[in-house]
Design a protein around this motif. Structure first.
Motif, PDB file in Angstrom:
ATOM      1  N   ALA A  71      11.483   1.985  22.639  1.00  0.00           N
ATOM      2  CA  ALA A  71      11.115   0.741  21.961  1.00  0.00           C
ATOM      3  C   ALA A  71      12.056  -0.396  22.331  1.00  0.00           C
ATOM      4  CB  ALA A  71      11.110   0.960  20.445  1.00  0.00           C
ATOM      5  N   LEU A  72      13.358  -0.088  22.446  1.00  0.00           N
ATOM      6  CA  LEU A  72      14.339  -1.132  22.765  1.00  0.00           C
ATOM      7  C   LEU A  72      14.239  -1.584  24.214  1.00  0.00           C
ATOM      8  CD1 LEU A  72      17.397   0.170  20.723  1.00  0.00           C
ATOM      9  CD2 LEU A  72      16.214  -2.017  20.415  1.00  0.00           C
ATOM     10  N   ALA A  73      13.677  -0.753  25.067  1.00  0.00           N
ATOM     11  CA  ALA A  73      13.469  -1.182  26.446  1.00  0.00           C
ATOM     12  C   ALA A  73      12.501  -2.356  26.505  1.00  0.00           C
ATOM     13  CB  ALA A  73      12.940  -0.015  27.277  1.00  0.00           C
ATOM     14  N   LYS A  74      11.598  -2.436  25.530  1.00  0.00           N
ATOM     15  CA  LYS A  74      10.623  -3.516  25.469  1.00  0.00           C
ATOM     16  C   LYS A  74      11.065  -4.656  24.562  1.00  0.00           C
ATOM     17  CE  LYS A  74       6.905  -0.174  26.248  1.00  0.00           C
ATOM     18  NZ  LYS A  74       5.699   0.488  25.678  1.00  0.00           N
ATOM     19  N   ASP A  75      11.973  -4.362  23.645  1.00  0.00           N
ATOM     20  CA  ASP A  75      12.460  -5.387  22.714  1.00  0.00           C
ATOM     21  C   ASP A  75      13.944  -5.140  22.472  1.00  0.00           C
ATOM     22  OD1 ASP A  75      12.783  -7.370  20.877  1.00  0.00           O
ATOM     23  OD2 ASP A  75      11.576  -6.454  19.293  1.00  0.00           O
ATOM     24  N   PRO A  76      14.793  -5.472  23.446  1.00  0.00           N
ATOM     25  CA  PRO A  76      16.206  -5.091  23.376  1.00  0.00           C
ATOM     26  C   PRO A  76      17.001  -5.738  22.259  1.00  0.00           C
ATOM     27  CG  PRO A  76      15.797  -6.557  25.236  1.00  0.00           C
ATOM     28  CD  PRO A  76      14.462  -6.177  24.691  1.00  0.00           C
ATOM     29  N   ASP A 124      -0.894   0.612  18.015  1.00  0.00           N
ATOM     30  CA  ASP A 124      -0.013  -0.555  18.143  1.00  0.00           C
ATOM     31  C   ASP A 124       1.368  -0.081  18.586  1.00  0.00           C
ATOM     32  OD1 ASP A 124       1.311  -2.936  18.029  1.00  0.00           O
ATOM     33  OD2 ASP A 124       1.172  -3.192  15.865  1.00  0.00           O
ATOM     34  N   PRO A 125       1.554   0.180  19.883  1.00  0.00           N
ATOM     35  CA  PRO A 125       2.827   0.720  20.370  1.00  0.00           C
ATOM     36  C   PRO A 125       4.027  -0.184  20.104  1.00  0.00           C
ATOM     37  CG  PRO A 125       1.105   0.938  22.033  1.00  0.00           C
ATOM     38  CD  PRO A 125       0.553   0.059  20.951  1.00  0.00           C
ATOM     39  N   GLN A 126       3.789  -1.472  19.886  1.00  0.00           N
ATOM     40  CA  GLN A 126       4.885  -2.408  19.647  1.00  0.00           C
ATOM     41  C   GLN A 126       5.208  -2.585  18.165  1.00  0.00           C
ATOM     42  OE1 GLN A 126       6.480  -3.530  22.376  1.00  0.00           O
ATOM     43  NE2 GLN A 126       5.003  -2.250  23.460  1.00  0.00           N
ATOM     44  N   ASN A 127       4.631  -1.749  17.320  1.00  0.00           N
ATOM     45  CA  ASN A 127       4.871  -1.884  15.882  1.00  0.00           C
ATOM     46  C   ASN A 127       6.241  -1.308  15.546  1.00  0.00           C
ATOM     47  OD1 ASN A 127       4.817  -1.342  12.954  1.00  0.00           O
ATOM     48  ND2 ASN A 127       2.687  -1.987  13.105  1.00  0.00           N
ATOM     49  N   HIS A 128       7.218  -2.199  15.366  1.00  0.00           N
ATOM     50  CA  HIS A 128       8.591  -1.750  15.147  1.00  0.00           C
ATOM     51  C   HIS A 128       8.795  -1.174  13.747  1.00  0.00           C
ATOM     52  CE1 HIS A 128       9.589  -3.190  19.025  1.00  0.00           C
ATOM     53  NE2 HIS A 128       9.523  -4.474  18.717  1.00  0.00           N
ATOM     54  N   ASP A 129       7.951  -1.575  12.814  1.00  0.00           N
ATOM     55  CA  ASP A 129       8.042  -0.971  11.487  1.00  0.00           C
ATOM     56  C   ASP A 129       7.723   0.521  11.565  1.00  0.00           C
ATOM     57  OD1 ASP A 129       8.602  -3.450  10.363  1.00  0.00           O
ATOM     58  OD2 ASP A 129       6.488  -3.898  10.044  1.00  0.00           O
TER      59      ASP A 129
END
Length: 332
Positions: free
Chosen positions: A264-269, A234-239
């Motif tokens: 990570a911030l490039a995908k969810d700034p 899950d590459p988008q798992n920010h936890d």
């Protein structure tokens, strides 16, 4: 047949991390994120266990109980409460009925008094049938949400000794115990998590928790492997990103932490937790120019956060923007 319904309330919150290098916002946001993440993955708690099968097949079902079941199926808790309250008064020793009433009160609770009422009704259900699994689990979760972890632990531990035909619920009891034990007794928490995984499939929350437990036990290698395993699926798992960043910083690997955060911030700034971590990292590295926009954005969103205010003031001062630093300095 018993009706199966669901309660979205979460169990005990996860372990908070502490680091003087990271603003208070980070710890708070990580905790909230983990809490929300864990709530979505846990097995859900059923209501509506009013036993209509105990009566002979030829006997008519109590219309009021049928109406209560229907209301609970629709999550129409106000209607269910109106029906269940007088039913419970007439049947004070019916554990299943009392559990349904407690569940409904719990779902509607918005004040401490309403939460207390739900707690008392759960206890009445337990008194009516001490071996009834569901109210022990529900009461344990209610107590955990209220921060009464010792009492919650006792109820959840009791639930794990009782019989239920729903492995997901037994798994939830074990996972809630693990969340409670992870700070003070990570060894016990690991055993409880393993017990949960033995009877239910491993979830992303389980992987995250295994990493936290390894970190709490001082096994940084196992913790890193767990966080990276979660990010692999899950590459988008920010936890997991936040947890791995914290670990890398603790291991004195700021370059790896920066790369992880910027990716990570490039995908969810706009992710606040990751922005806070990166701003703090930039401050430590002396990258004031890069840190200021991040801290300013966070401060605009959280103007009452004293830690962010101090961070932004420090950054402006170090960048010789003294006119900007003065308004950012909190007054006490």
């Amino acid at each position: 047949m018993h009706q199966t319904r669901h309660n979205q309330r979460t169990a005990a919150g996860p372990l908070q991390r502490s680091s003087t290098a990271i603003p208070q916002l980070i710890s708070r946001l990580i905790l909230c994120a983990l809490v929300l993440a864990s709530g979505s993955a846990h097995a859900q708690l059923p209501a509506g266990s009013i036993d209509t099968t105990a009566a002979p097949k030829t006997a008519p079902i109590d219309p009021a109980r049928a109406q209560a079941n229907d209301a609970l199926d629709k999550q129409d808790y106000p209607t269910a409460l109106k029906i269940l309250t007088p039913l419970a008064d007439k049947n004070p020793n019916d554990a299943h009925l009392l559990y349904d009433l407690a569940f409904t009160q719990d779902a509607l609770a918005e004040t401490p008094a309403q939460t207390t009422a739900a707690e008392q009704t759960y206890r009445r259900a337990i008194a009516a049938d001490p071996n009834y699994f569901d109210p022990h689990l529900a009461l344990g979760l209610l107590l955990a949400r209220g921060g009464r972890l010792t009492d919650a632990h006792s109820e959840l531990l009791k639930a794990t000794t009782l019989t239920t035909d729903n492995p997901a619920l037994k798994g939830r009891a074990y996972r809630a115990l693990a969340r409670i034990d992870q700070a003070a007794n990570p060894s016990a928490a690991s055993d409880e998590l393993l017990s949960a995984i033995k009877i239910t499939p491993e979830s992303p929350d389980d992987i995250l928790l295994s990493g936290e437990l390894a970190e709490a036990s001082g096994d940084a290698t196992a913790a890193e492997l767990a966080y990276r395993r979660l990010l692999a699926v899950d590459p988008q798992n920010h936890d997991a990103t936040a947890a791995l960043t914290h670990l890398l910083l603790h291991q004195q690997h700021p370059d790896q932490a920066e790369s992880l955060l910027t990716g990570a911030l490039a995908k969810d700034p706009d992710n606040p937790t990751l922005n806070a971590q990166l701003a703090s990292l930039y401050e430590q590295q002396g990258k004031t120019t890069q840190a200021i926009p991040l801290a300013a954005k966070l401060h605009a969103t959280h103007p009452d956060d004293a830690a962010l205010t101090r961070l932004l003031a420090r950054l402006y001062s170090r960048n010789q923007q003294y006119d900007q630093a003065a308004p950012s300095t909190p007054r006490f």
